[in-house]
Scaffold this active site. Structure first.
Site, PDB file in Angstrom:
ATOM      1  CB  SER A  85      33.404  39.962  38.424  1.00  0.00           C
ATOM      2  OG  SER A  85      33.612  39.256  39.364  1.00  0.00           O
ATOM      3  CE  LYS A 121      34.708  42.366  41.913  1.00  0.00           C
ATOM      4  NZ  LYS A 121      34.256  40.874  41.434  1.00  0.00           N
ATOM      5  CB  SER A 160      37.657  41.196  38.743  1.00  0.00           C
ATOM      6  OG  SER A 160      36.221  41.056  38.948  1.00  0.00           O
ATOM      7  CE  LYS A 212      34.696  43.770  37.099  1.00  0.00           C
ATOM      8  NZ  LYS A 212      35.508  42.295  36.418  1.00  0.00           N
TER       9      LYS A 212
END
Length: 457
Positions: free
Chosen positions: A66, A69, A124, A241
């Protein structure tokens, strides 16, 4: 022997006439090696300079999960307004693994781009990442192409994106170094900084959820106590993140700021909670061992010579000043003067040129030279004798250069004359003595004749 000593003394005097610059002996290049970490790959990059302070397998291609992103959010901010409405398509709702992280959006649901991006970065949400890609790219496949084009433009060579959310696909991979480059670019965007540093956000009522708000908590455990876990909170964390898939394992990008230094830490393919312990260890190590230097406050020597550099400044026809905000990063045991620089053209920049600073074989920062409004004669360049003042400007034109060259040539001619005199010293002295004796003998003869004539009369 006496003649040789005399000649050496004369030559030493000539050498003293020429102003040679003092060139200090370079100390041995020192760059801290850093701690060992469990991550398969890791990079710590200083954000303002792009300098890599730590690396382990920086170019190994791995699944990002993720942290993908970050690129999705960056592109959306560059191509969309926050107030734009995003409508969730059937694909955005159903073309993701429903067991993956999402916020249960419905087909036809409408949210603003701002709300979607908070859901992407904090929660997320894979469904929101898909919807953002469709909207920002005016088509899903077009957005994937935009992701790869953007990565290439940033200098990424180990990356290929195949989706906007990071769920595992064979052709979806990156490296720790490339993720640091992408993150560095994202941090230049103030809105991205605000979003990634937000701890909690609430999505208000929507057309499909008219009576239900959606609260979000940032999943990054160094920023918030996500799921009640406080053991990894880090005072200097300003965002980041996290990611996880079975194949990617744990991935983590963390942004931290302390003492004017902003660090980007990327760790890939971690197990258990090692992503957080490794990240903290790396951040502490870099904050303890490196420091920022403001160039305008510490640089006292400027030397720009050569035709190519003259061409750089000929376009401005005015004074140039250092960018007062630019910094370089060095190990704390290294003095500013141990870094060297070269002048390079500023491609696509507001600056007239750049000073690229290096320490050893590492680029540790670049500083822009910007034209001022003060008009001057053409072909300006800076001198090394400029005083250490932020924002100063010193301009020397061609006339003064020619004067200096003429003076040097005169000194060289004088040196040659002295050398010739020293080499023929005894011959010249012998000739002078012979002439003096001849003149003395002539005077005696003349005086004798005069006395004889005087006596006769």
């Amino acid at each position: 022997m006496r003649r040789q000593k005399h000649l050496c003394g004369i030559l030493a005097g000539i050498i003293c006439l020429f102003p040679f610059s003092h060139i200090p002996a370079k100390a041995e290049i020192y760059w801290p090696s850093g701690p060992g970490v469990q991550a398969e790959a890791a990079v710590v990059m200083e954000a303002s300079t792009g300098t890599v302070l730590y690396e382990k397998n920086p170019h190994e291609q791995l699944y990002p999960a993720s942290i993908t992103k970050i690129m999705t959010t960056l592109l959306a901010l560059e191509h969309c307004g926050l107030e734009e409405e995003v409508t969730f398509s059937y694909e955005s709702v159903h073309n993701i693994d429903r067991n993956s992280t999402h916020i249960f959006r419905d087909v036809g649901e409408i949210m603003t781009m701002e709300q979607c991006l908070y859901a992407v970065m904090l929660g997320s949400a894979n469904d929101c990442a898909y919807a953002v890609a469709e909207h920002a790219g005016k088509g899903y496949e077009n957005f994937i192409a935009m992701m790869n084009d953007k990565a290439a433009s940033l200098g990424c060579v180990d990356t290929h994106f195949n989706n906007p959310h990071g769920l595992t696909e064979e052709e979806h991979y990156t490296s720790a170094y490339d993720m640091a480059l992408i993150s560095r670019e994202a941090l230049k965007n103030d809105t991205f900084r605000a979003i990634t540093g937000t701890k909690r956000y609430t999505i208000p009522f929507t057309n499909k959820h008219p009576n239900e708000e959606t609260p979000l908590v940032n999943h990054h455990k160094m920023l918030t106590n996500y799921q009640g876990d406080t053991q990894f909170l880090y005072d200097y964390c300003i965002g980041g993140k996290n990611g996880y898939t079975d194949l990617a394992r744990r991935t983590l990008v963390t942004f931290a700021e302390k003492d004017g230094m902003v660090l980007i830490c990327v760790v890939l393919k971690e197990d258990n909670n090692a992503d957080y312990t490794d990240t903290r260890q790396l951040l502490d190590y870099c904050f303890d061992n490196f420091a920022m230097w403001n160039v305008a406050e510490h640089e006292s020597q400027y030397e720009i010579t050569g035709t190519a550099n003259t061409e750089i400044f000929a376009v401005a026809d005015r004074f140039v000043d250092l960018d007062g905000e630019s910094q370089i990063v060095l190990p704390k045991t290294v003095d500013f003067e141990e870094a060297s620089y070269e002048v390079v053209k500023a491609e696509g920049e507001d600056a007239v040129a750049l000073l690229k600073y290096t320490y050893g074989d590492r680029v540790v920062g670049t500083v822009g030279l910007k034209a001022t409004n003060a008009e001057v004669q053409p072909y300006p360049f800076h001198s090394r004798e400029t005083q250490k003042k932020p924002g100063f400007s010193l301009q020397i034109n061609v006339k003064y250069v020619l004067i200096v060259i003429g003076a040097v040539l005169l000194l060289a001619l004088l040196g040659l004359l002295i050398y010739y005199f020293a080499s023929n010293f005894y011959i010249i002295r012998h000739k002078l003595k012979s002439r003096r004796k001849e003149r003395k003998r002539f005077k005696i003869i003349k005086r004798g004749k005069h006395s004889k004539w005087h006596t006769k009369w």
